[in-house]
Write an enzyme that holds these catalytic residues in place. Structure first.
Site, PDB file in Angstrom:
ATOM      1  CG  ASP A   1      30.332 -31.499  11.706  1.00 12.84           C
ATOM      2  OD1 ASP A   1      29.849 -31.349  10.391  1.00 12.84           O
ATOM      3  OD2 ASP A   1      29.632 -32.226  11.808  1.00 12.84           O
TER       4      ASP A   1
ATOM      5  CE  LYS B   1      -6.977 -31.888  11.162  1.00 14.80           C
ATOM      6  NZ  LYS B   1      -5.694 -32.663  10.279  1.00 14.80           N
TER       7      LYS B   1
ATOM      8  NE  ARG C   1      -5.886 -39.845  15.759  1.00 10.76           N
ATOM      9  CZ  ARG C   1      -6.555 -41.410  15.293  1.00 10.76           C
ATOM     10  NH1 ARG C   1      -6.497 -42.495  15.063  1.00 10.76           N
ATOM     11  NH2 ARG C   1      -7.692 -41.416  15.784  1.00 10.76           N
TER      12      ARG C   1
ATOM     13  CB  CYS D   1     -23.278 -59.078 -11.138  1.00 15.26           C
ATOM     14  SG  CYS D   1     -21.764 -58.743 -10.624  1.00 15.26           S
TER      15      CYS D   1
ATOM     16  CB  CYS E   1     -24.547 -58.324  -7.200  1.00 18.12           C
ATOM     17  SG  CYS E   1     -24.701 -59.898  -8.038  1.00 18.12           S
TER      18      CYS E   1
END
Length: 676
Positions: free
Chosen positions: A34, A110, A131, A398, A414
């Protein structure tokens, strides 16, 4: 402090940081660091024109950014094929060694974090890109500069991409969540979630406070003359990047399995989360030969660690209707924590699966979650039943529109095209980022437009007027104008976005780009054989496309006329022996197979991945395998590499190998020819 003293102080601070953040071996105290740091700050304040670009003070910007700009990678970032057991590992390894013999494989952890691509030019960090979709991501350069384990400068003058994973140590993650809890902020679900969120902070000071760590795992575009990936990574670590705790070059599936088991045994001792082990062919030349599928490199795979399972209770089963009308059962379970993620829902796939596993409401079940895979019920503890459990009934109507459902066994659909769930979900997908990317057209607005009766189909979006929007609650003139403009901006979209936005089952972004590259906007006129010949396209995908085209031909034509999508520019090849022919390449060639593939495509040939009766030629090299045998069986014309060269040499229109792969008008001169 003189300028020379300032330069020496900067170098010393960089040395301190390297030992602390990269080597985990501090060589000074925080106090001493510092004191020196503030001396450097004072000098730079008095001499702003002398500030060095790689000074530690330049890691954090003063002003928050307004947004992240899009940026393209120099070379594509690929996802990895997943392997889950020894049998899959053996199959993957044998597929490579059958052709290339005694191949070695580099193995390393990984890391479970956020992928980042660093671009260095002239020895300086010039750009850092997330990415994204592998081709294009977000420019987070200022945030990347706050990560102490990312060198601002390296001892290499060329242009190079260095790829890695941004992670948060588990201890730091706990501390961050404790601070957020004290401040009344929502908690991060897991270290990966925290790393991704921290990397995308508009205020770089927040990113700097999160103690992110960059773990390099590979190299993108480069001009290195180093034959093996393991040696290239040693070179990367020597530049000042952090080295993983475990790395090993293996010579067989048995050796890979042994190293995997060793890593799995110490998985919990790692400072950051791991979700598996990455395996890569070590030889760069063999990597080039193996090439890529539409999604993955053939020379790399992720050997995943066993998923974590937890015991919970199935409380209810609800129904969801997708944009294709398929009704999917979703399990509501007693909340359970799995690796920092609170799981309350689980996929049940379909009602045949429920019946096969005899899943009942009230059952004790084992739920599995692996990485980003949707949690699923893998086992019912039938021995714990009390008799109060209820059978899950197959639906007949449905849950959204009430119309009768079509029960096809595994799939229940449906058929009502006006069903609100189908309409709304298809429009939301149509406008999403990976499709038409219509800014401002979010879920709530789509629902409001549909509820008001203004849109019943995606094509209705393009006839919306200012007057219609202003009549809706919450729509002012600026918001309405922005939405109209955003919808209009979708016209003239890229061909692949048009195909992807249609919502064809099993057809995502990568497949859409492949279709667009092969057939342009007229993909719906392609035959079954033509689509099946595309690399990465299986029977299920092809049938899905053909069925969609059959049912929605008018819809496709209407949207095509509205959007006027732009197809990739294709240059018509001159007449030659391969124009319009279907060609398969197999075996080891004297040049990378992609060079031959690009040359054939420039000659107007269609390069397929499998041999069929429609194949015109099979070009083969050494160690040709099953594709050669299939060609013999079907009587397909076989060409050795030399015979292929002779046919091309006889045709004056055949371009040189590097010219075939270079962009039109780029001025690229060939480094070598297939015909030297």
């Amino acid at each position: 402090m003189t300028h020379t003293e300032y330069q020496n102080a900067v170098e010393l601070l960089k040395k301190y940081s390297y030992h602390y953040y990269v080597l985990d071996d501090p060589i000074t105290t925080d106090e001493e660091y510092d004191i020196l740091y503030h001396k450097v700050v004072a000098y730079e304040h008095e001499n702003p024109s002398h500030i060095l670009a790689d000074s530690p003070t330049q890691r954090v910007g003063d002003q928050p950014q307004e947004k992240f700009d899009k940026a393209r990678h120099l070379s594509r970032m690929w996802s990895l094929e997943d392997l889950f057991n020894r049998d899959e590992l053996d199959t993957w390894v044998n597929r490579i060694t059958k052709v290339y013999g005694n191949v070695t494989f580099g193995c390393e952890p990984k890391f479970d974090g956020a992928s980042l691509n660093l671009i260095y030019e002239g020895g300086r960090l010039s750009q850092a890109i997330t990415r994204g979709d592998g081709v294009e991501g977000e420019d987070v350069t200022q945030n990347a500069k706050t990560i102490q384990s990312i060198p601002l400068s390296i001892d290499y003058a060329g242009r190079i991409e260095i790829r890695g994973e941004v992670v948060i140590f588990k201890d730091d993650f706990e501390q961050i969540n404790e601070e957020r809890l004290k401040n009344g902020e929502s908690l991060f679900a897991n270290p990966r979630n925290a790393a991704a969120g921290s990397l995308r902070q508009l205020d770089t000071r927040i990113t700097a406070s999160r103690r992110l760590v960059f773990m390099p795992y590979g190299i993108g575009e480069n001009s290195l003359d180093i034959p093996n990936l393991s040696e290239r990574m040693e070179w990367v670590y020597a530049l000042g990047f952090r080295r993983p705790a475990m790395r090993h070059v293996c010579r067989s599936a048995e050796e890979i399995e042994g190293f995997y088991q060793e890593m799995l045994g110490v998985r919990d001792t790692f400072e950051m989360l791991l979700d598996g082990m990455v395996i890569k062919v070590d030889s760069i030349s063999v990597q080039d030969e193996l090439g890529y599928t539409v999604k993955n490199p053939r020379w790399a795979a992720a050997y995943k660690f066993p998923a974590i399972e937890k015991l919970t209770v199935l409380r209810d089963v609800i129904l969801q209707v997708g944009r294709s009308g398929v009704v999917t059962p979703v399990a509501i379970v007693e909340p359970v924590d799995i690796e920092g993620v609170t799981v309350e829902r689980s996929t049940l796939h379909n009602f045949d699966e429920i019946q096969r596993k005899d899943i009942r409401i009230g059952d004790k079940v084992i739920i599995l979650r692996s990485g980003d895979v949707i949690p699923k019920i893998v086992k019912v503890i039938a021995s714990e039943r009390t008799g109060s459990e209820a059978v899950v009934p197959r639906p007949t109507h449905c849950p959204v529109c009430g119309s009768e459902l079509l029960d096809e066994g595994a799939l229940i659909k449906c058929q009502n095209l006006s069903c609100e769930a189908r309409v709304v979900n298809s429009i939301i997908y149509f406008a999403s980022k990976q499709c038409l990317n219509i800014d401002g057209l979010g879920d709530k607005i789509v629902e409001a437009l549909h509820k008001a009766g203004l849109v019943h189909d995606v094509s209705d979006l393009f006839s919306l007027t200012m007057e219609q929007l202003l009549s809706l609650e919450g729509f002012k003139e600026k918001k309405s104008r922005n939405l109209i403009d955003a919808i209009a901006a979708a016209r003239g979209c890229e061909c692949w976005r048009f195909i992807n936005a249609l919502g064809i089952e099993h057809i995502g972004e990568v497949a859409s780009k492949t279709l667009c590259g092969a057939f342009g906007t007229a993909f719906d006129t392609a035959s079954r054989e033509e689509i099946l010949a595309l690399e990465g396209f299986g029977g299920e995908m092809v049938e899905s496309i053909l069925e969609f085209v059959r049912v929605n031909g008018e819809k496709i034509e209407t949207l095509r006329s509205i959007l006027s999508p732009v197809a990739p520019v294709k240059i018509e090849a001159a007449e030659n022996p391969f124009k319009g022919k279907s060609v398969v390449i197999t075996g080891t060639m004297s040049v990378p197979r992609d060079v031959i593939k690009n040359l054939l495509e420039s000659l107007g040939a269609k390069v397929a991945s499998s041999v069929s009766k429609k194949t015109d030629y099979v070009v083969y090299g050494e160690d040709a395998g099953s594709k050669y045998d299939k060609a013999v069986e079907l009587g397909v014309a076989l060409l050795t590499e030399s015979a292929f060269r002779e046919m091309c040499e006889a045709d004056a229109s055949a371009p040189l190998a590097d010219e075939a792969t270079a962009p039109q008008g780029s001025g690229v001169k060939p480094k070598y020819s297939l015909f030297d």
